[in-house]
Each structure stands twice: as structure tokens, then as C-alpha cells.
Design a protein around this motif. Sequence first.
Motif: not given
Length: 127
Positions: A71-75
Amino acid sequence: MTDIATTVEQYLSLWNEPDPATRRTLIADLFSPGIRYTDPLASVTGHDALNTLIGAAQQQFPGLAFTPGDPPDAHHDQARFTWHLTPSADLSAGSAAEPVATGFDVIELGPDGRIVTVLGFLDKVPG
């Protein structure tokens, strides 16, 4: 922030779209006009150049499809995600084939939610 999982799904689907005209429309929806795409094999700017690059990748790796990895990791309007390049026939048959290539991309979203930068990294490449 845009739903990053949806953006990543659209991004990978775009790389699997065989029709250049359809792909060009999808690119306009997903990427800013000045999109900058860079990976170890290519560096392009703009919608037309990205469309040409994707078409060339499809010709280089016929019968393969991009699928999501973790799954993508975002900030802060940026995300990283992994992908696999897998034989399409195996995907259609529902089998979990060993990917031919794997990598991860980092994307940055602009104020309108479209991708402005892609930085690609290759973890495994065909021999």
C-alpha cells in the motif's frame, strides 16, 4: 489531499492502457501539464513525452502489466509506492507469478491534486 490510493491505482492503470489516445486523455486528467518523470532509464517532461515513454515501455515489455505492491505511504502531498511488472496471462489466470521487474515510485501532487513529479526507482529488472 487527494485519495492517494485511488491516484496510485489510476497511475498504474495508465501504464497498462494500450491505446495512445485514451492514455493521453488519462494523462491529462492525472498529471499536471508540466509533469516531470524521471527514472534510471528515462527523464521526460510534459504530457506528450510521458505518453510516448509509456508506449515505448509497453513495446519493450509486451504481455506484461503493472500491478501494485505494498500500500502507498503518503504525507504532505507526496507518496511512495511499490509496483510489480508481471505477465498479463498469469494475472488473467489468477496465478501469482514472480514479477519480471519491481520498483517503487515517489509522486508529488500539485495544489489541484494532479501529479507534478514522479521519481522512479528500479529494484529488480529483467536480465
